[in-house]
Write a protein that holds these residues in place. Structure first.
Motif, PDB file in Angstrom:
ATOM      1  N   SER A   4       0.856  -1.188   0.000  1.00 55.11           N
ATOM      2  CA  SER A   4       0.000   0.000   0.000  1.00 55.11           C
ATOM      3  C   SER A   4       0.891   1.237   0.000  1.00 55.11           C
ATOM      4  O   SER A   4       2.065   1.171   0.340  1.00 55.11           O
ATOM      5  CB  SER A   4      -0.931   0.004   1.213  1.00 55.11           C
ATOM      6  OG  SER A   4      -0.219   0.321   2.376  1.00 55.11           O
ATOM      7  N   LEU A   5       0.330   2.356  -0.351  1.00 58.08           N
ATOM      8  CA  LEU A   5       1.084   3.605  -0.457  1.00 58.08           C
ATOM      9  C   LEU A   5       1.667   4.042   0.884  1.00 58.08           C
ATOM     10  O   LEU A   5       2.731   4.639   0.938  1.00 58.08           O
ATOM     11  CB  LEU A   5       0.186   4.690  -1.039  1.00 58.08           C
ATOM     12  CG  LEU A   5       0.827   5.966  -1.519  1.00 58.08           C
ATOM     13  CD1 LEU A   5       1.902   5.688  -2.552  1.00 58.08           C
ATOM     14  CD2 LEU A   5      -0.203   6.898  -2.085  1.00 58.08           C
ATOM     15  N   LYS A   6       0.984   3.725   1.980  1.00 56.05           N
ATOM     16  CA  LYS A   6       1.476   4.153   3.292  1.00 56.05           C
ATOM     17  C   LYS A   6       2.757   3.437   3.716  1.00 56.05           C
ATOM     18  O   LYS A   6       3.425   3.876   4.640  1.00 56.05           O
ATOM     19  CB  LYS A   6       0.391   3.985   4.353  1.00 56.05           C
ATOM     20  CG  LYS A   6       0.020   2.564   4.655  1.00 56.05           C
ATOM     21  CD  LYS A   6      -1.067   2.514   5.688  1.00 56.05           C
ATOM     22  CE  LYS A   6      -1.465   1.069   5.958  1.00 56.05           C
ATOM     23  NZ  LYS A   6      -2.540   0.976   6.894  1.00 56.05           N
ATOM     24  N   SER A   7       3.138   2.377   3.018  1.00 58.49           N
ATOM     25  CA  SER A   7       4.369   1.665   3.363  1.00 58.49           C
ATOM     26  C   SER A   7       5.611   2.312   2.743  1.00 58.49           C
ATOM     27  O   SER A   7       6.723   1.914   3.052  1.00 58.49           O
ATOM     28  CB  SER A   7       4.276   0.199   2.931  1.00 58.49           C
ATOM     29  OG  SER A   7       4.146   0.106   1.537  1.00 58.49           O
ATOM     30  N   LEU A   8       5.421   3.318   1.889  1.00 55.93           N
ATOM     31  CA  LEU A   8       6.545   4.032   1.290  1.00 55.93           C
ATOM     32  C   LEU A   8       6.896   5.265   2.110  1.00 55.93           C
ATOM     33  O   LEU A   8       6.099   5.742   2.906  1.00 55.93           O
ATOM     34  CB  LEU A   8       6.204   4.451  -0.142  1.00 55.93           C
ATOM     35  CG  LEU A   8       5.971   3.342  -1.149  1.00 55.93           C
ATOM     36  CD1 LEU A   8       5.676   3.943  -2.518  1.00 55.93           C
ATOM     37  CD2 LEU A   8       7.155   2.419  -1.242  1.00 55.93           C
ATOM     38  N   HIS A   9       8.094   5.780   1.879  1.00 53.20           N
ATOM     39  CA  HIS A   9       8.577   6.984   2.548  1.00 53.20           C
ATOM     40  C   HIS A   9       8.790   8.082   1.510  1.00 53.20           C
ATOM     41  O   HIS A   9       8.846   7.809   0.313  1.00 53.20           O
ATOM     42  CB  HIS A   9       9.892   6.698   3.277  1.00 53.20           C
ATOM     43  CG  HIS A   9       9.782   5.611   4.287  1.00 53.20           C
ATOM     44  ND1 HIS A   9       9.134   5.773   5.486  1.00 53.20           N
ATOM     45  CD2 HIS A   9      10.215   4.336   4.267  1.00 53.20           C
ATOM     46  CE1 HIS A   9       9.188   4.654   6.174  1.00 53.20           C
ATOM     47  NE2 HIS A   9       9.836   3.752   5.448  1.00 53.20           N
ATOM     48  N   VAL A  10       8.946   9.304   1.969  1.00 57.27           N
ATOM     49  CA  VAL A  10       9.194  10.439   1.080  1.00 57.27           C
ATOM     50  C   VAL A  10      10.466  10.161   0.278  1.00 57.27           C
ATOM     51  O   VAL A  10      11.485   9.749   0.823  1.00 57.27           O
ATOM     52  CB  VAL A  10       9.331  11.748   1.886  1.00 57.27           C
ATOM     53  CG1 VAL A  10       9.744  12.895   0.985  1.00 57.27           C
ATOM     54  CG2 VAL A  10       8.022  12.064   2.587  1.00 57.27           C
ATOM     55  N   GLY A  11      10.367  10.357  -1.030  1.00 51.19           N
ATOM     56  CA  GLY A  11      11.498  10.127  -1.922  1.00 51.19           C
ATOM     57  C   GLY A  11      11.502   8.744  -2.559  1.00 51.19           C
ATOM     58  O   GLY A  11      12.238   8.513  -3.519  1.00 51.19           O
ATOM     59  N   ASP A  12      10.706   7.810  -2.051  1.00 53.88           N
ATOM     60  CA  ASP A  12      10.641   6.467  -2.628  1.00 53.88           C
ATOM     61  C   ASP A  12       9.930   6.499  -3.976  1.00 53.88           C
ATOM     62  O   ASP A  12       9.057   7.320  -4.213  1.00 53.88           O
ATOM     63  CB  ASP A  12       9.891   5.500  -1.703  1.00 53.88           C
ATOM     64  CG  ASP A  12      10.718   5.080  -0.504  1.00 53.88           C
ATOM     65  OD1 ASP A  12      11.939   5.319  -0.502  1.00 53.88           O
ATOM     66  OD2 ASP A  12      10.137   4.496   0.425  1.00 53.88           O
ATOM     67  N   LEU A  13      10.312   5.570  -4.827  1.00 53.83           N
ATOM     68  CA  LEU A  13       9.675   5.411  -6.127  1.00 53.83           C
ATOM     69  C   LEU A  13       8.798   4.176  -6.097  1.00 53.83           C
ATOM     70  O   LEU A  13       9.118   3.186  -5.443  1.00 53.83           O
ATOM     71  CB  LEU A  13      10.723   5.262  -7.229  1.00 53.83           C
ATOM     72  CG  LEU A  13      11.706   6.412  -7.388  1.00 53.83           C
ATOM     73  CD1 LEU A  13      12.749   6.065  -8.428  1.00 53.83           C
ATOM     74  CD2 LEU A  13      10.976   7.678  -7.781  1.00 53.83           C
ATOM     75  N   GLU A  68      -8.482   7.043  -0.435  1.00 59.73           N
ATOM     76  CA  GLU A  68      -8.177   6.909  -1.859  1.00 59.73           C
ATOM     77  C   GLU A  68      -6.849   6.170  -2.057  1.00 59.73           C
ATOM     78  O   GLU A  68      -6.735   5.298  -2.902  1.00 59.73           O
ATOM     79  CB  GLU A  68      -8.099   8.278  -2.520  1.00 59.73           C
ATOM     80  CG  GLU A  68      -9.413   9.033  -2.543  1.00 59.73           C
ATOM     81  CD  GLU A  68      -9.247  10.470  -2.967  1.00 59.73           C
ATOM     82  OE1 GLU A  68      -8.164  11.059  -2.718  1.00 59.73           O
ATOM     83  OE2 GLU A  68     -10.196  11.012  -3.525  1.00 59.73           O
ATOM     84  N   ALA A  69      -5.848   6.533  -1.268  1.00 68.06           N
ATOM     85  CA  ALA A  69      -4.522   5.919  -1.375  1.00 68.06           C
ATOM     86  C   ALA A  69      -4.545   4.444  -0.974  1.00 68.06           C
ATOM     87  O   ALA A  69      -3.783   3.637  -1.498  1.00 68.06           O
ATOM     88  CB  ALA A  69      -3.526   6.685  -0.508  1.00 68.06           C
ATOM     89  N   ALA A  70      -5.429   4.068  -0.058  1.00 64.61           N
ATOM     90  CA  ALA A  70      -5.501   2.684   0.401  1.00 64.61           C
ATOM     91  C   ALA A  70      -5.983   1.734  -0.682  1.00 64.61           C
ATOM     92  O   ALA A  70      -5.725   0.538  -0.630  1.00 64.61           O
ATOM     93  CB  ALA A  70      -6.412   2.597   1.611  1.00 64.61           C
ATOM     94  N   ILE A  71      -6.662   2.241  -1.683  1.00 63.62           N
ATOM     95  CA  ILE A  71      -7.174   1.412  -2.775  1.00 63.62           C
ATOM     96  C   ILE A  71      -6.065   0.982  -3.725  1.00 63.62           C
ATOM     97  O   ILE A  71      -6.136  -0.068  -4.342  1.00 63.62           O
ATOM     98  CB  ILE A  71      -8.273   2.176  -3.529  1.00 63.62           C
ATOM     99  CG1 ILE A  71      -9.465   2.394  -2.608  1.00 63.62           C
ATOM    100  CG2 ILE A  71      -8.707   1.459  -4.784  1.00 63.62           C
ATOM    101  CD1 ILE A  71     -10.451   3.377  -3.130  1.00 63.62           C
ATOM    102  N   LEU A  72      -5.014   1.799  -3.834  1.00 63.42           N
ATOM    103  CA  LEU A  72      -3.929   1.514  -4.778  1.00 63.42           C
ATOM    104  C   LEU A  72      -3.069   0.348  -4.294  1.00 63.42           C
ATOM    105  O   LEU A  72      -2.682   0.295  -3.132  1.00 63.42           O
ATOM    106  CB  LEU A  72      -3.031   2.739  -4.929  1.00 63.42           C
ATOM    107  CG  LEU A  72      -3.627   3.950  -5.620  1.00 63.42           C
ATOM    108  CD1 LEU A  72      -2.651   5.108  -5.536  1.00 63.42           C
ATOM    109  CD2 LEU A  72      -3.951   3.633  -7.057  1.00 63.42           C
TER     110      LEU A  72
END
Length: 77
Positions: A4-13, A68-72
């Motif tokens: 999920s998107l919340k598992s990434l950090h700022v700057g991650d791709l 919205e981000a949780a759906i991705l």
């Protein structure tokens, strides 16, 4: 493996690989905003409380709320 998107950090791709089955209400809206499978993005920033999150893709910045981000479903690059 899809994250999920919340598992990434700022700057991650990351790259979008799909959508959660439970998110049919937002799926069309996200597709219209350019969030199609295979699209690469970078995480620009998170708000202090974690909502919303800003990502940069296709030459523009896009801000998404938690629901919205949780759906991705994404893949870290």
């Amino acid at each position: 493996m899809a994250l999920s998107l919340k598992s990434l950090h700022v700057g991650d791709l990351g790259k979008i690989v799909g959508f959660e089955q439970s998110g049919k209400a937002y799926r069309k809206r996200l597709l219209a905003m350019g969030l199609t499978p295979g699209t690469a993005f970078s995480v620009t920033r998170f708000a202090p409380m974690g909502d919303p999150v800003e990502i940069k893709l296709r030459g523009f910045s896009l801000t998404l709320r938690k629901d919205e981000a949780a759906i991705l479903l994404i893949e870290k690059l």
